[in-house]
Motif scaffolding. Sequence first.
Motif, PDB file in Angstrom:
ATOM      1  N   SER A  33       0.829  -1.201   0.000  1.00 28.23           N
ATOM      2  CA  SER A  33       0.000   0.000   0.000  1.00 28.23           C
ATOM      3  C   SER A  33       0.864   1.253   0.000  1.00 28.23           C
ATOM      4  CB  SER A  33      -0.905   0.007   1.239  1.00 28.23           C
ATOM      5  OG  SER A  33      -1.563   1.255   1.375  1.00 28.23           O
ATOM      6  N   PRO A  34       0.394   2.332  -0.632  1.00 24.44           N
ATOM      7  CA  PRO A  34       1.124   3.600  -0.547  1.00 24.44           C
ATOM      8  C   PRO A  34       0.887   4.329   0.769  1.00 24.44           C
ATOM      9  CG  PRO A  34      -0.814   3.871  -1.915  1.00 24.44           C
ATOM     10  CD  PRO A  34      -0.743   2.408  -1.561  1.00 24.44           C
ATOM     11  N   PHE A  35       0.077   3.738   1.661  1.00 18.42           N
ATOM     12  CA  PHE A  35      -0.226   4.360   2.947  1.00 18.42           C
ATOM     13  C   PHE A  35       0.413   3.585   4.089  1.00 18.42           C
ATOM     14  CE2 PHE A  35      -3.931   4.950   0.145  1.00 18.42           C
ATOM     15  CZ  PHE A  35      -3.802   6.322  -0.062  1.00 18.42           C
ATOM     16  N   ALA A  36       0.756   4.300   5.162  1.00 24.39           N
ATOM     17  CA  ALA A  36       1.248   3.669   6.377  1.00 24.39           C
ATOM     18  C   ALA A  36       0.074   3.308   7.274  1.00 24.39           C
ATOM     19  CB  ALA A  36       2.198   4.605   7.107  1.00 24.39           C
ATOM     20  N   ILE A  62       2.566   0.065  20.522  1.00 21.75           N
ATOM     21  CA  ILE A  62       2.117   0.698  19.284  1.00 21.75           C
ATOM     22  C   ILE A  62       2.966   0.119  18.166  1.00 21.75           C
ATOM     23  CG2 ILE A  62       2.032   2.860  17.982  1.00 21.75           C
ATOM     24  CD1 ILE A  62       1.601   4.292  20.660  1.00 21.75           C
ATOM     25  N   TYR A  63       2.325  -0.214  17.056  1.00 21.79           N
ATOM     26  CA  TYR A  63       3.030  -0.822  15.926  1.00 21.79           C
ATOM     27  C   TYR A  63       2.792   0.012  14.667  1.00 21.79           C
ATOM     28  CZ  TYR A  63       3.153  -4.841  19.058  1.00 21.79           C
ATOM     29  OH  TYR A  63       3.349  -5.658  20.137  1.00 21.79           O
ATOM     30  N   ILE A  64       3.832   0.120  13.862  1.00 22.18           N
ATOM     31  CA  ILE A  64       3.754   0.867  12.612  1.00 22.18           C
ATOM     32  C   ILE A  64       4.092  -0.056  11.456  1.00 22.18           C
ATOM     33  CG2 ILE A  64       4.822   2.728  11.266  1.00 22.18           C
ATOM     34  CD1 ILE A  64       5.212   4.219  13.944  1.00 22.18           C
ATOM     35  N   VAL A  65       3.306   0.043  10.388  1.00 20.57           N
ATOM     36  CA  VAL A  65       3.577  -0.676   9.147  1.00 20.57           C
ATOM     37  C   VAL A  65       3.878   0.375   8.077  1.00 20.57           C
ATOM     38  CG1 VAL A  65       2.641  -2.199   7.376  1.00 20.57           C
ATOM     39  CG2 VAL A  65       2.090  -2.601   9.789  1.00 20.57           C
ATOM     40  N   PRO A  66       5.056   0.332   7.451  1.00 17.46           N
ATOM     41  CA  PRO A  66       5.444   1.376   6.500  1.00 17.46           C
ATOM     42  C   PRO A  66       4.730   1.236   5.159  1.00 17.46           C
ATOM     43  CG  PRO A  66       7.121  -0.326   6.574  1.00 17.46           C
ATOM     44  CD  PRO A  66       6.108  -0.685   7.632  1.00 17.46           C
ATOM     45  N   PRO A  67       4.685   2.315   4.391  1.00 17.79           N
ATOM     46  CA  PRO A  67       4.088   2.252   3.048  1.00 17.79           C
ATOM     47  C   PRO A  67       5.060   1.632   2.041  1.00 17.79           C
ATOM     48  CG  PRO A  67       4.945   4.439   3.438  1.00 17.79           C
ATOM     49  CD  PRO A  67       5.172   3.664   4.713  1.00 17.79           C
ATOM     50  N   PHE A  68       4.530   1.322   0.859  1.00 17.32           N
ATOM     51  CA  PHE A  68       5.341   0.812  -0.249  1.00 17.32           C
ATOM     52  C   PHE A  68       6.170  -0.395   0.158  1.00 17.32           C
ATOM     53  CE2 PHE A  68       4.998   5.499  -0.849  1.00 17.32           C
ATOM     54  CZ  PHE A  68       4.186   5.479  -1.967  1.00 17.32           C
ATOM     55  N   THR A  69       5.560  -1.273   0.947  1.00 15.03           N
ATOM     56  CA  THR A  69       6.245  -2.446   1.477  1.00 15.03           C
ATOM     57  C   THR A  69       5.320  -3.654   1.375  1.00 15.03           C
ATOM     58  OG1 THR A  69       7.410  -1.035   3.082  1.00 15.03           O
ATOM     59  CG2 THR A  69       7.407  -3.401   3.519  1.00 15.03           C
ATOM     60  N   ASN A  70       5.845  -4.787   0.941  1.00 14.08           N
ATOM     61  CA  ASN A  70       5.040  -6.008   0.895  1.00 14.08           C
ATOM     62  C   ASN A  70       4.831  -6.520   2.316  1.00 14.08           C
ATOM     63  OD1 ASN A  70       4.835  -6.031  -1.911  1.00 14.08           O
ATOM     64  ND2 ASN A  70       6.709  -7.205  -2.150  1.00 14.08           N
ATOM     65  N   VAL A  71       3.555  -6.671   2.699  1.00 13.15           N
ATOM     66  CA  VAL A  71       3.201  -6.996   4.080  1.00 13.15           C
ATOM     67  C   VAL A  71       2.246  -8.184   4.105  1.00 13.15           C
ATOM     68  CG1 VAL A  71       2.193  -6.123   6.233  1.00 13.15           C
ATOM     69  CG2 VAL A  71       3.422  -4.557   4.708  1.00 13.15           C
ATOM     70  N   ASP A  72       2.463  -9.106   5.050  1.00 11.38           N
ATOM     71  CA  ASP A  72       1.526 -10.204   5.315  1.00 11.38           C
ATOM     72  C   ASP A  72       0.802  -9.920   6.625  1.00 11.38           C
ATOM     73  OD1 ASP A  72       2.469 -11.599   3.080  1.00 11.38           O
ATOM     74  OD2 ASP A  72       3.992 -12.646   4.249  1.00 11.38           O
ATOM     75  N   TYR A  73      -0.538 -10.007   6.602  1.00 16.56           N
ATOM     76  CA  TYR A  73      -1.350  -9.827   7.801  1.00 16.56           C
ATOM     77  C   TYR A  73      -1.930 -11.181   8.203  1.00 16.56           C
ATOM     78  CZ  TYR A  73      -1.181  -4.825   6.707  1.00 16.56           C
ATOM     79  OH  TYR A  73      -0.757  -3.550   6.448  1.00 16.56           O
ATOM     80  N   LEU A  74      -1.888 -11.489   9.515  1.00 17.93           N
ATOM     81  CA  LEU A  74      -2.338 -12.805   9.969  1.00 17.93           C
ATOM     82  C   LEU A  74      -2.963 -12.696  11.355  1.00 17.93           C
ATOM     83  CD1 LEU A  74      -2.337 -15.916   9.439  1.00 17.93           C
ATOM     84  CD2 LEU A  74      -0.139 -15.989  10.625  1.00 17.93           C
ATOM     85  N   CYS A  75      -4.151 -13.307  11.514  1.00 16.79           N
ATOM     86  CA  CYS A  75      -4.793 -13.410  12.821  1.00 16.79           C
ATOM     87  C   CYS A  75      -5.441 -14.785  12.912  1.00 16.79           C
ATOM     88  CB  CYS A  75      -5.841 -12.316  13.011  1.00 16.79           C
ATOM     89  SG  CYS A  75      -6.622 -12.349  14.634  1.00 16.79           S
TER      90      CYS A  75
END
Length: 292
Positions: A33-36, A62-75
């Motif tokens: 995503s282009p958004f954090a 508090i956790y931050i996920v940066p933009p323009f980065t491939n990210v995996d979300y898991l719950c």
Amino acid sequence: MGVHININDINLNVFAFEEVTVSSWWNYPNHNSPFARIFMVYDGVQEVRFNGKTYQHKPGHIYIVPPFTNVDYLCNDSCTQFYLILSAELPGYGSIFQLDDIQFEFPITADIQASLRTLLNQVDNVPLQNYNPVSLIYSQDLQQAQIKMSPIDEWQITAIAQLLLTPFLQSLNYEKNESIFFNVTKYIEDNLHQQITLTDLAKQSNLVPSYFSDKFLEHFKLRPMAYLQNKRVEKAQLLLTTTHYNVDIIADMCGFKTSPHFCRVFKNVTALTPKRYRESLLVKTENNNSTG
């Protein structure tokens, strides 16, 4: 010696935020995503992976996920979170979440977390209508979210975002005053739509091109023209996500000479063509969870 970033130096925009309980439907691999994003977990555990690291999101942080980065979300079970989708740009540098040697996890006390939750409960949520990042309406949501905020809500949530970012900003130290490259990166930011040469960039630092290129590489780990190319692609990703402009228009807005050249460069950086990148954000999936 560097100086700490002042919150007033940052162009901060909040697109969506709310408290929500997620479960296995929140499992989205390889999202870019282009958004954090900022996450604060109240109950349960969720997992986020990027840049070769795994972050176990749990209460008290508090956790931050940066933009323009491939990210995996898991719950795997159930997790109650507050999320905030935003951009935070530092003039002359771009996203503050892409500066070197930054942290993405910060502890907070139970009292601070309770106070933040109280503040958040006083603001009307601006939720996503669909949490699936590859659903049809996800990017459309982000385009419209700011419009839904009243001026008071926008002021309040911006203040809350600043509070959440405070430990992150305190961990940063950047060379604004002493860096010979501040004028260079600012020039790039202001002129992405135009043709820019190595000589143009070197002039901003008052160095000869060859020496400038070597010093830039030493500082950013990229040659100046490679850095410029990445910034053009990042702007294109943002436009592909938040506008309906066609590829020809976006290529021109990002300073590419031709659409074919834009498509080649974009694919080299993202592994997707601009058309495929946009389609990946708009494709409908069978598992649409609009209410969580």
